[in-house]
Enzyme design. Structure first.
Site, PDB file in Angstrom:
ATOM      1  N   SER A  64     -68.752 -37.391  27.099  1.00 58.36           N
ATOM      2  CA  SER A  64     -69.589 -36.816  28.165  1.00 58.36           C
ATOM      3  C   SER A  64     -70.746 -36.050  27.528  1.00 58.36           C
ATOM      4  O   SER A  64     -70.512 -35.160  26.709  1.00 58.36           O
ATOM      5  CB  SER A  64     -68.792 -35.818  29.006  1.00 58.36           C
ATOM      6  OG  SER A  64     -67.690 -36.440  29.607  1.00 58.36           O
TER       7      SER A  64
ATOM      8  N   ARG B 263     -64.464 -26.254  28.690  1.00 66.59           N
ATOM      9  CA  ARG B 263     -65.325 -26.730  27.591  1.00 66.59           C
ATOM     10  C   ARG B 263     -65.987 -25.563  26.841  1.00 66.59           C
ATOM     11  O   ARG B 263     -67.148 -25.655  26.420  1.00 66.59           O
ATOM     12  CB  ARG B 263     -66.429 -27.670  28.103  1.00 66.59           C
ATOM     13  CG  ARG B 263     -65.927 -28.980  28.697  1.00 66.59           C
ATOM     14  CD  ARG B 263     -65.270 -29.856  27.636  1.00 66.59           C
ATOM     15  NE  ARG B 263     -64.956 -31.179  28.129  1.00 66.59           N
ATOM     16  CZ  ARG B 263     -63.823 -31.498  28.774  1.00 66.59           C
ATOM     17  NH1 ARG B 263     -62.894 -30.583  28.983  1.00 66.59           N
ATOM     18  NH2 ARG B 263     -63.611 -32.737  29.159  1.00 66.59           N
TER      19      ARG B 263
ATOM     20  N   GLU C  67     -72.941 -30.881  26.814  1.00 62.20           N
ATOM     21  CA  GLU C  67     -71.631 -30.510  26.259  1.00 62.20           C
ATOM     22  C   GLU C  67     -71.636 -30.504  24.729  1.00 62.20           C
ATOM     23  O   GLU C  67     -71.126 -29.578  24.116  1.00 62.20           O
ATOM     24  CB  GLU C  67     -70.557 -31.479  26.770  1.00 62.20           C
ATOM     25  CG  GLU C  67     -69.176 -31.096  26.261  1.00 62.20           C
ATOM     26  CD  GLU C  67     -68.141 -32.194  26.459  1.00 62.20           C
ATOM     27  OE1 GLU C  67     -67.709 -32.386  27.596  1.00 62.20           O
ATOM     28  OE2 GLU C  67     -67.744 -32.821  25.457  1.00 62.20           O
TER      29      GLU C  67
HETATM   30  P1  FAD Z   1     -67.493 -32.205  15.586  1.00 65.56           P
HETATM   31  O1  FAD Z   1     -68.257 -33.039  16.535  1.00 65.56           O
HETATM   32  O2  FAD Z   1     -67.552 -32.542  14.153  1.00 65.56           O
HETATM   33  O3  FAD Z   1     -67.900 -30.673  15.795  1.00 65.56           O
HETATM   34  C1  FAD Z   1     -68.022 -30.112  17.073  1.00 65.56           C
HETATM   35  C2  FAD Z   1     -68.337 -28.616  16.920  1.00 65.56           C
HETATM   36  O4  FAD Z   1     -67.232 -27.953  16.322  1.00 65.56           O
HETATM   37  C3  FAD Z   1     -69.524 -28.340  15.967  1.00 65.56           C
HETATM   38  O5  FAD Z   1     -70.215 -27.206  16.459  1.00 65.56           O
HETATM   39  C4  FAD Z   1     -68.864 -28.006  14.639  1.00 65.56           C
HETATM   40  O6  FAD Z   1     -69.662 -27.150  13.836  1.00 65.56           O
HETATM   41  C5  FAD Z   1     -67.611 -27.298  15.100  1.00 65.56           C
HETATM   42  N1  FAD Z   1     -66.464 -27.450  14.193  1.00 65.56           N
HETATM   43  C6  FAD Z   1     -65.829 -28.602  13.873  1.00 65.56           C
HETATM   44  N2  FAD Z   1     -64.769 -28.350  13.082  1.00 65.56           N
HETATM   45  C7  FAD Z   1     -64.744 -27.012  12.885  1.00 65.56           C
HETATM   46  C8  FAD Z   1     -63.900 -26.133  12.143  1.00 65.56           C
HETATM   47  N3  FAD Z   1     -62.852 -26.575  11.440  1.00 65.56           N
HETATM   48  N4  FAD Z   1     -64.177 -24.804  12.163  1.00 65.56           N
HETATM   49  C9  FAD Z   1     -65.240 -24.332  12.883  1.00 65.56           C
HETATM   50  N5  FAD Z   1     -66.080 -25.110  13.582  1.00 65.56           N
HETATM   51  C10 FAD Z   1     -65.830 -26.430  13.591  1.00 65.56           C
HETATM   52  N6  FAD Z   1     -63.825 -33.878  24.521  1.00 65.56           N
HETATM   53  C11 FAD Z   1     -62.968 -33.386  25.451  1.00 65.56           C
HETATM   54  O7  FAD Z   1     -62.798 -32.168  25.541  1.00 65.56           O
HETATM   55  N7  FAD Z   1     -62.309 -34.202  26.295  1.00 65.56           N
HETATM   56  C12 FAD Z   1     -62.441 -35.560  26.252  1.00 65.56           C
HETATM   57  O8  FAD Z   1     -61.828 -36.273  27.038  1.00 65.56           O
HETATM   58  C13 FAD Z   1     -63.337 -36.113  25.288  1.00 65.56           C
HETATM   59  N8  FAD Z   1     -63.531 -37.442  25.224  1.00 65.56           N
HETATM   60  C14 FAD Z   1     -64.410 -37.947  24.312  1.00 65.56           C
HETATM   61  C15 FAD Z   1     -64.592 -39.349  24.270  1.00 65.56           C
HETATM   62  C16 FAD Z   1     -65.459 -39.908  23.344  1.00 65.56           C
HETATM   63  C17 FAD Z   1     -65.651 -41.395  23.328  1.00 65.56           C
HETATM   64  C18 FAD Z   1     -66.148 -39.066  22.431  1.00 65.56           C
HETATM   65  C19 FAD Z   1     -67.057 -39.660  21.402  1.00 65.56           C
HETATM   66  C20 FAD Z   1     -65.982 -37.684  22.477  1.00 65.56           C
HETATM   67  C21 FAD Z   1     -65.106 -37.124  23.423  1.00 65.56           C
HETATM   68  N9  FAD Z   1     -64.906 -35.721  23.507  1.00 65.56           N
HETATM   69  C22 FAD Z   1     -64.018 -35.209  24.428  1.00 65.56           C
HETATM   70  C23 FAD Z   1     -65.654 -34.812  22.626  1.00 65.56           C
HETATM   71  C24 FAD Z   1     -65.007 -34.616  21.231  1.00 65.56           C
HETATM   72  O9  FAD Z   1     -64.155 -35.665  20.916  1.00 65.56           O
HETATM   73  C25 FAD Z   1     -64.250 -33.292  21.142  1.00 65.56           C
HETATM   74  O10 FAD Z   1     -65.090 -32.209  21.453  1.00 65.56           O
HETATM   75  C26 FAD Z   1     -63.652 -33.083  19.741  1.00 65.56           C
HETATM   76  O11 FAD Z   1     -62.823 -31.937  19.744  1.00 65.56           O
HETATM   77  C27 FAD Z   1     -64.732 -32.921  18.677  1.00 65.56           C
HETATM   78  O12 FAD Z   1     -64.082 -32.992  17.421  1.00 65.56           O
HETATM   79  P2  FAD Z   1     -64.870 -33.302  16.063  1.00 65.56           P
HETATM   80  O13 FAD Z   1     -63.919 -33.089  14.946  1.00 65.56           O
HETATM   81  O14 FAD Z   1     -65.498 -34.632  16.146  1.00 65.56           O
HETATM   82  O15 FAD Z   1     -65.960 -32.137  16.080  1.00 65.56           O
HETATM   83  N1  EPU Z   2     -68.056 -41.320  38.407  1.00 67.45           N
HETATM   84  C1  EPU Z   2     -69.196 -41.933  38.865  1.00 67.45           C
HETATM   85  N2  EPU Z   2     -69.846 -42.784  38.025  1.00 67.45           N
HETATM   86  C2  EPU Z   2     -69.405 -43.036  36.769  1.00 67.45           C
HETATM   87  C3  EPU Z   2     -68.247 -42.404  36.315  1.00 67.45           C
HETATM   88  C4  EPU Z   2     -67.588 -41.544  37.153  1.00 67.45           C
HETATM   89  O1  EPU Z   2     -69.611 -41.737  40.007  1.00 67.45           O
HETATM   90  O2  EPU Z   2     -70.070 -43.814  36.057  1.00 67.45           O
HETATM   91  C5  EPU Z   2     -67.358 -40.388  39.315  1.00 67.45           C
HETATM   92  C6  EPU Z   2     -66.119 -41.025  39.927  1.00 67.45           C
HETATM   93  O3  EPU Z   2     -66.145 -40.772  41.303  1.00 67.45           O
HETATM   94  C7  EPU Z   2     -64.968 -40.265  39.319  1.00 67.45           C
HETATM   95  C8  EPU Z   2     -65.591 -38.937  38.924  1.00 67.45           C
HETATM   96  O4  EPU Z   2     -66.948 -39.246  38.622  1.00 67.45           O
HETATM   97  O5  EPU Z   2     -63.938 -40.077  40.239  1.00 67.45           O
HETATM   98  C9  EPU Z   2     -64.945 -38.318  37.704  1.00 67.45           C
HETATM   99  O6  EPU Z   2     -64.986 -39.269  36.632  1.00 67.45           O
HETATM  100  P1  EPU Z   2     -63.930 -39.224  35.434  1.00 67.45           P
HETATM  101  O7  EPU Z   2     -62.551 -39.160  35.986  1.00 67.45           O
HETATM  102  O8  EPU Z   2     -64.270 -40.297  34.475  1.00 67.45           O
HETATM  103  O9  EPU Z   2     -64.166 -37.812  34.791  1.00 67.45           O
HETATM  104  P2  EPU Z   2     -65.474 -37.009  34.405  1.00 67.45           P
HETATM  105  O10 EPU Z   2     -65.510 -35.794  35.268  1.00 67.45           O
HETATM  106  O11 EPU Z   2     -66.676 -37.851  34.418  1.00 67.45           O
HETATM  107  C10 EPU Z   2     -64.229 -35.520  32.683  1.00 67.45           C
HETATM  108  C11 EPU Z   2     -64.453 -35.032  31.283  1.00 67.45           C
HETATM  109  C12 EPU Z   2     -64.020 -36.083  30.284  1.00 67.45           C
HETATM  110  C13 EPU Z   2     -62.538 -36.366  30.492  1.00 67.45           C
HETATM  111  C14 EPU Z   2     -62.343 -36.879  31.912  1.00 67.45           C
HETATM  112  C15 EPU Z   2     -60.887 -37.106  32.265  1.00 67.45           C
HETATM  113  C16 EPU Z   2     -66.251 -33.430  31.365  1.00 67.45           C
HETATM  114  C17 EPU Z   2     -67.671 -33.155  31.071  1.00 67.45           C
HETATM  115  N3  EPU Z   2     -65.837 -34.662  31.089  1.00 67.45           N
HETATM  116  O12 EPU Z   2     -65.124 -36.600  32.903  1.00 67.45           O
HETATM  117  O13 EPU Z   2     -64.191 -35.551  28.989  1.00 67.45           O
HETATM  118  O14 EPU Z   2     -62.076 -37.328  29.561  1.00 67.45           O
HETATM  119  O15 EPU Z   2     -62.869 -35.900  32.849  1.00 67.45           O
HETATM  120  O16 EPU Z   2     -60.244 -35.897  32.425  1.00 67.45           O
HETATM  121  O17 EPU Z   2     -65.533 -32.550  31.834  1.00 67.45           O
HETATM  122  C18 EPU Z   2     -65.780 -35.319  27.199  1.00 67.45           C
HETATM  123  O18 EPU Z   2     -65.695 -34.104  27.364  1.00 67.45           O
HETATM  124  O19 EPU Z   2     -66.486 -35.835  26.307  1.00 67.45           O
HETATM  125  C19 EPU Z   2     -65.013 -36.206  28.087  1.00 67.45           C
HETATM  126  C20 EPU Z   2     -65.072 -37.544  27.991  1.00 67.45           C
END
Ligand code: FAD
Ligand code: EPU
Length: 338
Positions: free
Chosen positions: A235, A161, A331
């Protein structure tokens, strides 16, 4: 280039937080970039899909919306393909575009919200894969030098991240495109335990890249709250990574706490489990809440302000610290010009 004065940013962030900006400039081409005023980090902000930010104040200056599109194949060998995508492309649309062409590498990263240009910022990761494993290079405009610059994967300083764009040099670069090295021959990445289970529940033992993508989509829909229904940024905290010496006593006193070996002799702990263990899952302070679907996700139940979400995050941080002695780190980017 589209320019809007005093825009509302409420629909442009997935938390649905009300905020405004002085000006919004929509960048559509690389030529547009050359005509931009210089970037002032104390007033201006670059916005993608707004899915990893929390607005704590208005943006007094310019919000630059990156909408540079385009997806193309630049080079190919029998085994690999070099593809380029504009920073303004929707990330999941890019994933589908690659799968449709029989290219693999992005399937585990299906359905992550946001735009392609933000993907390198925090080295997006999910279901056992990080962007860094397929990224070849990032092209960006360097506001400081007023010049184009291309970073190799190594030069991006990717970590969990994190990248140079997020922590070391925030706001210095406007990312305009990325290049990916995608495989023609699929080798599944199934280290995430729940993914194998999800596939075998569908009687799939030899998955295609599309099977993996569909399994990831089902998992994500089941586990995470939908931003169309309730405001959130995924997250809210990173999973803490600590030294083994520090982890051992903690895991002895909490044997159920999920933990995974990380780089070196470090251990990654489940922040969601710790938050749930503290009894915070589903709790609510006004319109700011901890999701009842996933404890790591903070949600906006309606009209929470950024400061309401931040106050709740502080409460979660303090409670987890008191119980486990672990400091959770946010994050998303906290956007604050006060
Ligand atoms: P923004 O939120 O618009 O920007 C994020 C940052 O990037 C800001 O600091 C912004 O200034 C900068 N930025 C954006 N575009 C540019 C650019 N072109 N040049 C320079 N800087 C820029 N993330 C994960 O890693 N794994 C996940 O599984 C995951 N699951 C998610 C699930 C949900 C439901 C949500 C809401 C978010 C999740 N995220 C996850 C976080 C997010 O989706 C990612 O970090 C994504 O890459 C952000 O993209 P964005 O375009 O919305 O960026
Ligand atoms: N868990 C709980 N309670 C909950 C949810 C999860 O106890 O409400 C425990 C479960 O035991 C589970 C463990 O947490 O096994 C891990 O949960 P999960 O697999 O959902 O993954 P996470 O570690 O919570 C991370 C990333 C997610 C990514 C998933 C899948 C981070 C901060 N988050 O979540 O990324 O989608 O793994 O790979 O690393 C994001 O960055 O926004 C994001 C959603």
């Amino acid at each position: 280039m589209k320019v809007i004065e005093r825009p509302s940013l409420a629909a442009l962030n997935t938390f649905g937080i009300s905020a405004s900006a002085g000006l919004l400039m929509e960048i559509e081409t690389e030529e547009d970039v050359l005509s931009l005023p210089s970037f002032r980090p104390d007033r201006d902000f670059i916005l993608g899909g707004g899915s990893n930010i929390l607005f704590l104040s208005d943006v007094p200056g310019v919000v630059y919306l990156n909408r540079i599109g385009g997806m193309e194949i630049l080079d190919e060998t029998p085994e690999y393909v070099l593809a380029e995508a504009g920073a303004g492309e929707n990330w999941h649309r890019l994933v589908r575009w690659t799968l449709k062409r029989g290219l693999s590498g992005l399937e585990n990263l299906s359905l992550i919200p946001g735009l392609t240009g933000a993907a390198p910022i925090q080295n997006i990761g999910a279901y056992g894969v990080e962007l860094s494993s397929v990224l070849q290079s990032v092209t960006a405009w360097d506001w400081e030098q007023a010049a184009w610059i291309t970073f190799s994967e190594k030069e991006c300083h990717f970590a969990y991240r994190d990248s140079r764009f997020k922590s070391a040099e925030p706001d210095r670069y406007l990312i305009t495109s990325i290049r990916l090295r995608l495989a023609r021959i699929f080798s599944p990445k199934l280290a995430y335990q729940g993914l194998i289970e999800e596939l075998s529940n569908h009687n799939i033992t030899e998955p295609t890249a599309t099977d993996v993508s569909e399994a990831v989509i089902r998992l994500r829909r089941r586990k995470l709250p939908d931003t169309a229904k309730i405001g959130n940024a995924g997250s809210f905290f990173k999973n803490p990574v600590i030294d083994r010496d520090e982890a051992d006593p903690l895991l002895l006193s909490h044997p159920d706490l999920p933990a995974w070996p990380d780089q070196g002799d470090r251990i990654k702990l489940s922040a969601a489990w710790m938050i749930e263990h503290c009894g915070l899952k589903g709790m609510r302070d006004g319109d700011a809440g901890v999701s009842d679907k996933h404890a790591l996700v903070l949600v906006n139940h309606g009209s929470a302000r950024g400061s309401d979400i931040a106050a709740l995050a502080h409460k979660v941080h303090t409670t987890v610290f008191e119980e486990f002695g672990i400091e959770l780190e946010p994050e998303p980017r906290l956007v604050d010009y006060r």
